[in-house]
Design a protein around this motif. Structure first.
Motif, PDB file in Angstrom:
ATOM      1  N   VAL B   7       0.866  -1.175   0.000  1.00 20.66           N
ATOM      2  CA  VAL B   7       0.000   0.000   0.000  1.00 20.66           C
ATOM      3  C   VAL B   7       0.904   1.225   0.000  1.00 20.66           C
ATOM      4  CG1 VAL B   7      -1.878   1.185   1.165  1.00 20.66           C
ATOM      5  CG2 VAL B   7      -1.702  -1.299   1.305  1.00 20.66           C
ATOM      6  N   CYS B   8       0.837   2.023  -1.054  1.00 16.10           N
ATOM      7  CA  CYS B   8       1.697   3.205  -1.183  1.00 16.10           C
ATOM      8  C   CYS B   8       0.818   4.430  -1.258  1.00 16.10           C
ATOM      9  CB  CYS B   8       2.518   3.135  -2.464  1.00 16.10           C
ATOM     10  SG  CYS B   8       3.159   1.506  -2.815  1.00 16.10           S
ATOM     11  N   TYR B   9       1.279   5.501  -0.675  1.00 17.81           N
ATOM     12  CA  TYR B   9       0.410   6.674  -0.693  1.00 17.81           C
ATOM     13  C   TYR B   9       1.182   7.954  -0.928  1.00 17.81           C
ATOM     14  CZ  TYR B   9       1.970   6.443   4.168  1.00 17.81           C
ATOM     15  OH  TYR B   9       2.725   6.332   5.293  1.00 17.81           O
ATOM     16  N   ASP B  10       0.476   8.919  -1.461  1.00 18.61           N
ATOM     17  CA  ASP B  10       1.013  10.248  -1.708  1.00 18.61           C
ATOM     18  C   ASP B  10      -0.052  11.215  -1.206  1.00 18.61           C
ATOM     19  OD1 ASP B  10       2.702  12.127  -2.568  1.00 18.61           O
ATOM     20  OD2 ASP B  10       2.751  11.494  -4.675  1.00 18.61           O
ATOM     21  N   ILE B  11       0.232  11.862  -0.100  1.00 25.40           N
ATOM     22  CA  ILE B  11      -0.792  12.692   0.541  1.00 25.40           C
ATOM     23  C   ILE B  11      -0.277  14.136   0.612  1.00 25.40           C
ATOM     24  CG2 ILE B  11      -2.230  12.972   2.610  1.00 25.40           C
ATOM     25  CD1 ILE B  11      -2.667  10.258   1.354  1.00 25.40           C
ATOM     26  N   CYS B  12      -1.097  15.086   0.204  1.00 22.88           N
ATOM     27  CA  CYS B  12      -0.622  16.460   0.059  1.00 22.88           C
ATOM     28  C   CYS B  12      -0.591  17.245   1.368  1.00 22.88           C
ATOM     29  CB  CYS B  12      -1.498  17.213  -0.933  1.00 22.88           C
ATOM     30  SG  CYS B  12      -1.320  16.545  -2.578  1.00 22.88           S
ATOM     31  N   ARG B  18      -0.468  12.090   8.409  1.00 20.28           N
ATOM     32  CA  ARG B  18      -0.312  11.417   9.703  1.00 20.28           C
ATOM     33  C   ARG B  18      -1.479  10.475   9.968  1.00 20.28           C
ATOM     34  NH1 ARG B  18       1.749  16.401  11.191  1.00 20.28           N
ATOM     35  NH2 ARG B  18      -0.261  17.084  12.008  1.00 20.28           N
ATOM     36  N   GLN B  19      -2.680  10.919   9.590  1.00 20.31           N
ATOM     37  CA  GLN B  19      -3.849  10.052   9.809  1.00 20.31           C
ATOM     38  C   GLN B  19      -3.749   8.775   8.975  1.00 20.31           C
ATOM     39  OE1 GLN B  19      -6.873  12.915   8.801  1.00 20.31           O
ATOM     40  NE2 GLN B  19      -7.511  13.117  10.937  1.00 20.31           N
ATOM     41  N   VAL B  20      -3.308   8.931   7.744  1.00 16.92           N
ATOM     42  CA  VAL B  20      -3.170   7.752   6.874  1.00 16.92           C
ATOM     43  C   VAL B  20      -2.109   6.815   7.439  1.00 16.92           C
ATOM     44  CG1 VAL B  20      -2.362   6.978   4.605  1.00 16.92           C
ATOM     45  CG2 VAL B  20      -4.019   8.822   4.770  1.00 16.92           C
ATOM     46  N   PHE B  21      -0.991   7.398   7.886  1.00 14.12           N
ATOM     47  CA  PHE B  21       0.082   6.591   8.465  1.00 14.12           C
ATOM     48  C   PHE B  21      -0.424   5.810   9.680  1.00 14.12           C
ATOM     49  CE2 PHE B  21       3.466   6.162  11.625  1.00 14.12           C
ATOM     50  CZ  PHE B  21       4.386   5.411  10.910  1.00 14.12           C
ATOM     51  N   LYS B  22      -1.141   6.522  10.551  1.00 11.23           N
ATOM     52  CA  LYS B  22      -1.629   5.911  11.783  1.00 11.23           C
ATOM     53  C   LYS B  22      -2.614   4.771  11.474  1.00 11.23           C
ATOM     54  CE  LYS B  22      -3.304   7.654  16.202  1.00 11.23           C
ATOM     55  NZ  LYS B  22      -3.972   8.770  16.867  1.00 11.23           N
ATOM     56  N   THR B  23      -3.472   5.010  10.477  1.00  7.81           N
ATOM     57  CA  THR B  23      -4.433   3.968  10.106  1.00  7.81           C
ATOM     58  C   THR B  23      -3.717   2.734   9.568  1.00  7.81           C
ATOM     59  OG1 THR B  23      -5.987   5.693   9.484  1.00  7.81           O
ATOM     60  CG2 THR B  23      -6.468   3.474   8.695  1.00  7.81           C
ATOM     61  N   TYR B  33       9.292   4.893   3.681  1.00  8.04           N
ATOM     62  CA  TYR B  33       8.423   6.064   3.723  1.00  8.04           C
ATOM     63  C   TYR B  33       7.269   5.841   2.760  1.00  8.04           C
ATOM     64  CZ  TYR B  33      12.097   8.650   6.136  1.00  8.04           C
ATOM     65  OH  TYR B  33      13.014   9.060   7.048  1.00  8.04           O
ATOM     66  N   SER B  34       6.064   6.035   3.230  1.00 11.57           N
ATOM     67  CA  SER B  34       4.865   5.945   2.375  1.00 11.57           C
ATOM     68  C   SER B  34       4.611   4.573   1.759  1.00 11.57           C
ATOM     69  CB  SER B  34       4.901   6.969   1.230  1.00 11.57           C
ATOM     70  OG  SER B  34       5.099   8.240   1.736  1.00 11.57           O
ATOM     71  N   VAL B  35       5.254   3.538   2.289  1.00 13.17           N
ATOM     72  CA  VAL B  35       4.971   2.194   1.771  1.00 13.17           C
ATOM     73  C   VAL B  35       4.731   1.231   2.935  1.00 13.17           C
ATOM     74  CG1 VAL B  35       5.801   0.250   0.403  1.00 13.17           C
ATOM     75  CG2 VAL B  35       6.435   2.572  -0.244  1.00 13.17           C
ATOM     76  N   PHE B  36       3.603   0.561   2.896  1.00 15.25           N
ATOM     77  CA  PHE B  36       3.301  -0.468   3.885  1.00 15.25           C
ATOM     78  C   PHE B  36       3.120  -1.801   3.185  1.00 15.25           C
ATOM     79  CE2 PHE B  36       2.395   3.026   6.643  1.00 15.25           C
ATOM     80  CZ  PHE B  36       2.488   2.526   7.927  1.00 15.25           C
ATOM     81  N   GLU B  37       3.445  -2.872   3.917  1.00 12.57           N
ATOM     82  CA  GLU B  37       3.102  -4.199   3.413  1.00 12.57           C
ATOM     83  C   GLU B  37       2.042  -4.775   4.339  1.00 12.57           C
ATOM     84  OE1 GLU B  37       6.150  -7.178   3.548  1.00 12.57           O
ATOM     85  OE2 GLU B  37       4.844  -8.654   2.630  1.00 12.57           O
ATOM     86  N   CYS B  38       0.877  -5.103   3.793  1.00 14.33           N
ATOM     87  CA  CYS B  38      -0.234  -5.581   4.619  1.00 14.33           C
ATOM     88  C   CYS B  38      -0.700  -6.952   4.138  1.00 14.33           C
ATOM     89  CB  CYS B  38      -1.428  -4.628   4.540  1.00 14.33           C
ATOM     90  SG  CYS B  38      -1.033  -2.908   4.798  1.00 14.33           S
ATOM     91  N   GLN B  39      -1.034  -7.818   5.093  1.00 12.81           N
ATOM     92  CA  GLN B  39      -1.656  -9.105   4.755  1.00 12.81           C
ATOM     93  C   GLN B  39      -3.141  -8.941   5.018  1.00 12.81           C
ATOM     94  OE1 GLN B  39       0.772 -11.162   3.813  1.00 12.81           O
ATOM     95  NE2 GLN B  39       2.388  -9.883   4.680  1.00 12.81           N
TER      96      GLN B  39
END
Lengths: 605, 96
Positions: B7-12, B18-23, B33-39
């Motif tokens: 899951v990669c994100y680009d947030i302006c 921070r909310q996206v990171f926390k979630t 940075y800005s990349v998560f690996e989720c099962q």
């Protein structure tokens, strides 16, 4: 005596959504509406996500008299009821012109395509919409048609609310009420394509239940055949009976449940640790130093051994996520557990209490459990013993026949004890660490340890293997207590183990056949694969205990076993032992509710 | 059945970032940075998508879901690391 059914059906309003379920599958209606069970799957979650926007605010619908003066009305998420038919409905959207109202219902899927290629509505949706129309009519509106909006294709289907549809709907309402009053769960659908996408499939176990019913039925008919061949009433060793097996062969058991529940148990073993939570992540700290983070989403249970602190916030978050917290003493004694409010299906527990009073039922179930245990012990000896002792195996086989003849629980207890003695006499033969590589070690100059098993002893265990076995049984009792609670049964009321203060008797009942398969086997692999070595034990008083490190090794061995896939002898599909415990517990619930006649004990081949 | 997702994100905006990171921290491992690996199971994916949708601004931000296939048996095949090692924890239980 006040019966629950008297209270419930008297003035309870039937929700339109439940009638939708009734048309889809009466059993689903029964499980959701009468037993109060619910589970989400991806379809229902997606539907809920769509509806969260529709339901974000609910409007007040003006009365029909007021509406006449208005030009047009759009009211969202309105709940209305009908006293005349005893119905209640939540309407996603009402479009009204004067007092002519049209309900619009949002559906997640796609419309049905009719034979002539035009779009149609699915039966459950039509009935639900008609209920909405009936409710609108009773509230003074005129309602001639309704609209179903299907999200997947973004298409509308118009349904005319005519007398035929109203009559059909009222007949279904009456049938649903009859089912509620009858207090008998309908049989599962047979080989239905509806089942795989049903969110309650792992609770309902449609194919497994049908299979057990068919199996016992055909077994009984063979036994009673005059002059016919007597078939041993053993579920698993007879294979499929040849003559009456058509019904079984025509409907093979589909694997509708996932083979593993991917959430994992967490074991907290390091004394003095402190567990807090921040945004769905458990923070495990040792003296203010963060040592590990664990996502709630990854967990199915939290096990605490000894002095470990959990903050109230952490417990709260665990309860919200429906993750039980289990407490053990430092020495591994199962103290109890904290769990969320949990299931409200009191009707199942009532049946459990009723059946526990029946000596016949208790004895029948206990026989199955003990027989399963002895047969599994025998299998374990055959598989793992260096030189399988022929005489002991014969004797264990003879004891399974003895079990069938037992006429009381006390007699059964005697047979079980005898089997256990024979089995444990030969337990040592399954341990394969050579004495060369695990030389007995001097400890404080007086105690010598070796993996050498003479007989089972406990409270306290006095040698390393007994220490492992005791800890293992404690873990298994924990897992079945959780299974029983999550299914909605009372873990403290058993059938074979009689009730006693603080004893999870049902969990102990259910674990009998699994003792050799899960715990004994985990102990053997812990020792034989050197996950636990002789240096992992210490003497405390007259007891032998595991060190923190040794315990870690054993937890790993136990959980590896729990995670292993095994073929279900009756259903033919592969599931992990952890999943199996849940399936078996649900099957017991099925038997308690009278759906299947004989509890199919799990026996490995 | 779980699948692995990058899951990669680009947030302006910092607050939303921070909310996206926390979630996402509640759903997977923070790889870069800005990349998560989720099962994620199919149900998890729907819930996570719903949570992120409620945070981001549709016309400024972006979240990508990259499906790496079923988690089980995937091993480390599909991810190769240069430099810092990539390792995947895979045990039947967690012991602390």
């Amino acid at each position: 005596m006040i019966r629950i059914s008297d209270i419930q059906s008297a003035d309870e309003l039937l929700p339109a959504r439940m009638l939708n379920e009734f048309v889809y599958c009466p059993r689903l209606f029964y499980l959701e509406h009468v037993d109060g069970l619910f589970a989400h799957n991806s379809d229902t979650l997606e539907g809920a996500a769509r509806h969260s926007r529709v339901d974000a605010k609910s409007d007040a619908l003006p009365t029909a008299q007021e509406a006449v003066q208005c030009e047009s009305i759009h009211a969202r998420s309105v709940t209305l009821s009908s006293e005349q038919y005893g119905l209640i409905a939540k309407l996603d959207l009402i479009e009204a012109e004067g007092d002519l109202a049209t309900p619009v219902d949002y559906k997640r899927g796609a419309p049905k395509s009719l034979d002539d290629g035009s779009l149609g509505a699915w039966d459950p949706d039509r009935i639900q919409l008609c209920v909405q129309a009936l409710v609108l009519r009773e509230n003074g509106y005129r309602c001639d048609e309704g609209i179903l909006f299907y999200w997947a294709t973004r298409q509308r289907v118009r349904i005319t609310i005519d007398d035929a549809l109203v009559a059909e709907t009222l007949a279904i309402v009456a049938a649903a009420r009859r089912l509620m009053d009858a207090r008998q769960i309908p049989a599962p659908l047979v080989n239905s394509p509806k089942c795989p996408r049903c969110s309650l499939v792992s609770i309902c176990l449609p194919d497994e239940t049908s299979h057990c019913r068919a199996y016992v039925a055909c077994e009984q008919s063979e036994q009673t055949q005059p002059g016919g061949r007597w078939v041993q009433p053993l579920l698993f060793d007879v294979g499929y009976p040849a003559a009456n097996s058509e019904s079984i062969e025509s409907a093979p058991v589909r694997q509708l449940i996932t083979s593993r529940d991917e959430r994992r148990p967490l074991y907290l073993n390091t004394q003095g640790n402190h567990v807090g939570i921040s945004a769905q992540v458990l923070k495990i700290k040792e003296k203010d130093k963060l040592i590990q983070e664990v996502r709630l989403n990854d967990l199915c249970q939290v096990n605490i051994f000894g002095n470990i602190q959990l903050t109230t916030q952490a417990i709260g978050a665990l309860m919200t996520a429906d993750i039980p917290v289990v407490y053990f003493s430092y020495g591994g004694w199962f103290h109890g557990m904290t769990q969320s409010v949990g299931l409200k299906n009191i009707l199942w527990r009532r049946e459990q209490f009723r059946q526990a009073d029946s000596n016949r039922f208790c004895l029948q179930l206990a026989k199955q459990l003990v027989k399963g245990k002895i047969r599994n012990q025998r299998t374990l000896l055959m598989r793992n013993h260096v030189e399988p002792p022929e005489q002991a195996l014969q004797f264990l086989k003879a004891l399974t026949i003895e079990v069938r003849r037992a006429e009381s629980l006390a007699e059964l207890l005697g047979v079980e004890g005898l089997a256990a003695r024979v089995y444990f006499e030969h337990f040592n033969g399954m341990i394969k660490v050579g004495s060369d590589d695990d030389r007995p070690r001097q400890q404080n100059g007086k105690h010598e340890f070796r993996f050498d098993f003479e007989r089972r002893n406990r409270r306290p265990p006095r040698d390393p293997i007994n220490a492992l076995l005791s800890l293992g049984y404690s873990l298994l009792a924990k897992d079945l207590t959780i299974a029983a609670t999550s299914v909605g049964l009372d873990p403290f009321l058993g059938f074979y183990h009689q009730p006693r203060f603080g004893r999870p008797a049902l969990a102990l009942d259910l674990m009998e056949p699994f003792r050799p398969l899960i715990v004994d086997s985990a102990v053997l692999s812990a020792i034989n694969q050197r996950m636990v070595t002789i240096s992992d034990f210490v003497v405390v008083g007259d007891a032998v205990a595991l060190t923190a490190n040794g315990r870690k090794g054993f937890f790993r061995a136990y959980e590896q076993r729990m995670d292993q896939l095994v073929t279900h002898p009756l259903f033919g599909y592969r599931v992990s032992y952890r999943r199996l415990l849940e399936v078996q517990t649900r099957l017991l619930a099925r038997q308690l509710m009278g759906e299947i006649l004989e509890y199919p004990v799990f026996e490995t081949r | 059945m779980r699948s692995s997702f990058l899951v990669c994100y680009d947030i302006c905006d910092d607050k939303r970032l921070r909310q996206v990171f926390k979630t996402l921290r509640g759903w997977g491992d923070h790889l870069q940075y800005s990349v998560f690996e989720c099962q994620l199971t199919p149900a998890d994916l729907i819930t996570l998508r719903g949570q992120l949708k409620a945070i981001i601004h549709q016309d400024e931000d972006q979240v990508l879901f990259i499906n790496l296939g079923p988690s089980e048996g995937r091993g480390d095949r599909v991810i190769e690391a240069l430099g810092q090692p990539y390792c995947r924890m895979d045990s039947p239980c967690l012991i602390v």
